[in-house]
Design a protein around this motif. Structure first.
Motif: not given
Length: 609
Positions: A307-325
C-alpha cells in the motif's frame, strides 16, 4: 497398501486439484505410479518441458481462480520449474509445486541429481517450502501448502524424497506430543479498513474535481463497484496489463492501457488529474503516473506491504476491493460538474480513431496492428486472449476491445518470454468450449511455443470439443521489442547478431503435426484468415508475416527516449522505414485532434509528447 504418494494425490483432490502439469523423471516415480492409479483424478498433463508445466499451472490459477499444480523430478526438473513459478509469485497466483528428491539415505553424499531444493526455492517459494521427511508429515504439508498458496496468493512447494513417496501412508498421526492434525478447508477473508480511513478516502475523492482511477487484477471481482465509483466521481479509468479484463472497453470513460504499452487517453488523464485512485494494483512505472505533488491519493490494496509504495497516498485502504468499495461507495457524492468526464470520453473516442488509422497504415507486408485490429472486431463472446512478452504485447494491450465475460492476461510483473502458449493450453483444458486465442511473437514461439504444439498433438482430442483454439504467431524475423528498446533506451542501432532470428514456416509445422496451419501476408486477406481460424474445429496456428519496422510508439515520447532513439537511428539498418512509419503513427494523434493540454492549462508540465 496405500503409498504416501497416493495419499498426497488424494489430499490434493480434496483441495479441488484435479489436474497436474508436469514431466516425468526417476525422482518422482512414486508420484507417477500414484497418478497411474488415480483414474484420471487428478490427471497428469505431460508438457514438453517443466518450465511449461509451471506456466500452465500459473495460467490455470489465473483463469480459474483455483490452485494451479505442477510436478517435476529432482535436480534438473526442479530447476526447470523456476521461471514459471516466478511468474506465479510475481503475479500473485496460488500454485503448489511438487518436486522430487533423492532417497533420504543418499542425501549429503553428493549423489546424482542431488541439489539443495530448499535453498534453491528459498526465494520463489519463500512463504512455504518444506521437505516431507516421513509419511506422517504428508497430511499437514499438503494442507498447509494449499492454505498458504491461497491465503498469500503465491507459490508453495513440497519436496518429496523418493523413498518417502514409496512408503506406506499414515493418514492420521499417532496421538502423541508433536503430532499435527490438520484439515481440508479454507475461506477467503472479508477485509475492510477502519471507518476513519474510509472517511478520509471519501473526503479526498469527494473534494477532487479531476479523478483518475487505475485498476489492476486485484479489482477483477469488483467490476460493478468500480463502475459505480467511476460514475459517482465522474472519473476515467485506466487499466494495467494484468487488469486488462477488469472492465469492458465499451465503457466510454475507460481509457485503456497505461505506460509504454498505454494509450494517449490514459496518459492525458494522468497528466491532468488532481486526484488519483488506485484499486487492486501495484503498477510500478512512476513516470506514467501524476507528478508527486500533483494529486491527492487514495489506494485500495489487500496487501498492506504494497500500500502506498507507487504513489504517496493520503488514504491507505488495506482491504479487498469488493468489501472496501462496498463500504466506501455510500460515502461518495455524485459530482455535478461532468466536464472532466466529458473531456476523458472525448480523449477515449479520439484514441480509438487513432488506433484505427494506425492499423490501416501501409506496411511491408502486413501491419501487426491490423492483425490485432481485425481480431478485435471478431472476438467471440467469452473469449480468453493470452499474450507473450514482446512487441505483440503492445498490440494486445491497445487494440483489443474487451467485453464483459472475456479474460486476458500475460506475464505482468516478471514480463518473461514464454507464458502465452501454455496459458492458452491450460485455459482450454479448464474451459473446453470457450474460445481461446494466444498472441505470440516468432521469437518466443521458437523458444518454447513450437514444442508445446506437440503437447497439443498429444492431447488432440481434448482440444476439439467446441470453441476455437488459435495461436497467432507474428513472424517478423526480429526480437522486435528488444530491438526497439536498444534504440530508445540504449541509444544503439539494431544489432543483427542478437536480434535477427531465422524464418520458420510455422503454419507448415502445424500442418505436419496434424493441426490446421494458416499463413497470411496481405492486409487484404487478414480478415478472412481470422474468420477461417475462428471457425475451425480444432487447434490452429495462424502465421502472420508482419513488418518489423512498425514501432510500438509510446503515448508520448520522453525527451531522453527521443534523444537516444535519434542517436541510434544514425546508423540503424532500418532507419528510413522506422522514421517514416513512426512519424506517421504519431501524426495520427494530431490529425484526430488529440489534446496535449487540458482545458484551462497554462502551459507545459515539463513532459513533451
Amino acid at each position: 497398501m496405500q503409498t504416501t504418494a497416493q495419499f498426497i494425490l488424494g489430499r490434493l483432490r480434496q483441495w479441488g486439484i484435479h489436474r497436474i502439469f508436469g514431466y516425468p523423471g526417476d525422482g518422482i516415480l512414486a508420484m507417477l505410479d500414484a497418478l497411474n492409479q488415480a483414474d484420471g483424478d487428478p490427471e497428469l498433463i505431460q508438457t514438453r518441458h517443466e518450465e511449461m508445466a509451471a506456466f500452465m499451472a500459473t495460467g490455470h490459477a489465473k483463469f480459474t481462480g483455483t490452485i494451479g499444480c505442477c510436478l517435476a523430478t529432482s535436480g534438473g526438473g526442479a530447476i526447470h520449474l523456476l521461471n514459471g513459478l516466478y511468474d506465479a509469485k510475481l503475479d500473485h497466483q496460488p500454485v503448489v509445486a511438487l518436486i522430487g528428491q533423492q532417497k533420504r539415505m543418499s542425501l549429503g553424499a553428493a549423489f546424482q541429481q542431488e541439489i539443495d531444493p530448499n535453498t534453491l526455492y528459498k526465494d520463489v517459494s519463500s512463504d512455504f517450502v518444506q521437505t516431507c521427511m516421513e509419511p506422517t508429515q504428508a497430511r499437514h504439508l499438503v494442507d498447509r501448502a494449499c492454505k498458504v498458496a491461497l491465503t498469500n496468493r503465491t507459490v508453495a512447494t513440497i519436496i518429496l524424497p523418493e523413498d518417502v513417496g514409496e512408503s506406506e501412508a499414515v493418514p492420521s498421526p499417532p496421538r502423541v506430543h508433536g503430532a499435527v492434525f490438520s484439515g481440508v478447508g479454507w475461506t477467503r477473508p472479508r477485509m475492510i479498513p477502519p471507518v476513519s480511513e474510509l472517511d478520509k478516502a471519501a473526503e479526498i475523492l469527494n473534494s477532487g474535481s479531476k479523478v483518475a482511477m487505475l485498476v489492476g487484477h486485484g479489482a477483477a471481482e469488483a467490476a460493478g463497484q468500480v463502475v459505480e465509483a467511476a460514475e459517482l466521481l465522474g472519473a476515467g479509468v485506466a487499466k494495467t496489463s494484468l487488469g486488462r479484463a477488469t472492465l469492458p472497453d465499451d465503457l466510454p470513460y475507460v481509457t485503456g492501457p497505461i505506460g509504454l504499452l498505454g494509450s494517449t487517453a490514459s496518459d492525458a488523464m494522468m497528466r491532468g488529474a488532481d486526484t488519483l485512485f488506485f484499486i487492486g494494483t501495484a503498477f510500478p512505472y512512476a513516470e506514467w503516473l501524476p507528478k508527486e505533488d500533483q494529486c491527492r491519493g487514495v489506494e485500495i490494496n489487500a496487501d498492506g506491504r504494497m500500500i502506498g509504495t507507487r504513489y504517496p497516498m493520503e488514504a491507505n485502504l488495506v482491504g479487498d476491493s469488493v468489501s472496501t468499495l462496498d463500504e466506501l461507495l455510500p460515502k461518495l457524492r455524485r459530482k455535478q460538474d461532468r466536464s472532466w468526464r466529458e473531456h476523458i470520453e472525448a480523449q477515449v473516442d479520439e484514441w480509438w480513431k487513432v488506433l484505427d488509422d494506425r492499423a490501416h497504415d501501409k506496411a511491408d507486408p502486413l501491419n501487426p496492428e491490423l492483425v490485432a485490429h481485425e481480431l478485435s472486431k471478431r472476438l467471440p463472446d467469452e473469449s480468453v486472449i493470452t499474450a507473450d512478452a514482446g512487441s505483440v504485447a503492445n498490440w494486445w494491450a491497445r487494440h483489443l476491445r474487451m467485453r464483459p465475460g472475456m479474460g486476458a492476461s500475460l506475464a505482468g510483473n516478471l514480463a518473461t518470454m514464454g507464458p502465452g502458449t501454455p496459458y492458452a493450453i491450460a485455459t482450454k483444458l479448464a474451459y473446453p468450449t470457450r474460445p481461446v486465442i494466444a498472441m505470440v511473437g516468432d521469437g518466443v514461439f521458437q523458444m518454447n511455443g513450437m514444442a508445446e504444439m506437440i503437447t497439443i498433438k498429444r492431447y488432440m482430442d481434448r482440444f476439439t470439443r467446441g470453441g476455437p483454439l488459435v495461436f497467432c504467431v507474428f513472424n517478423n524475423q526480429d526480437l522486435n521489442q528488444v530491438t526497439f528498446e536498444q534504440r530508445a533506451q540504449g541509444a544503439d542501432p539494431k544489432f543483427e547478431g542478437s536480434q535477427h532470428i531465422p524464418d520458420v514456416p510455422y503454419a507448415e509445422f502445424a500442418e505436419m503435426l496434424g493441426l490446421t496451419g494458416i499463413r497470411c501476408d496481405s492486409p487484404d486477406d487478414i480478415g478472412a484468415a481470422w474468420d477461417r481460424a475462428l471457425a475451425t474445429d480444432g487447434p490452429v496456428v495462424l502465421e502472420v508475416i508482419v513488418d518489423p519496422e512498425i514501432p510500438p510508439v509510446p503515448p508520448h515520447m520522453k525527451t531522453e527516449m527521443a534523444k537516444k532513439t535519434a542517436k541510434a537511428m544514425v546508423s540503424d539498418p532500418e532507419r528510413v522505414g522506422i522514421a517514416t512509419k513512426g512519424t506517421k503513427q504519431k501524426l495520427h494523434e494530431f490529425t484526430e485532434s488529440a489534446k496535449q493540454y487540458l482545458p484551462g492549462d497554462s502551459g507545459d508540465r515539463g513532459e513533451g509528447r
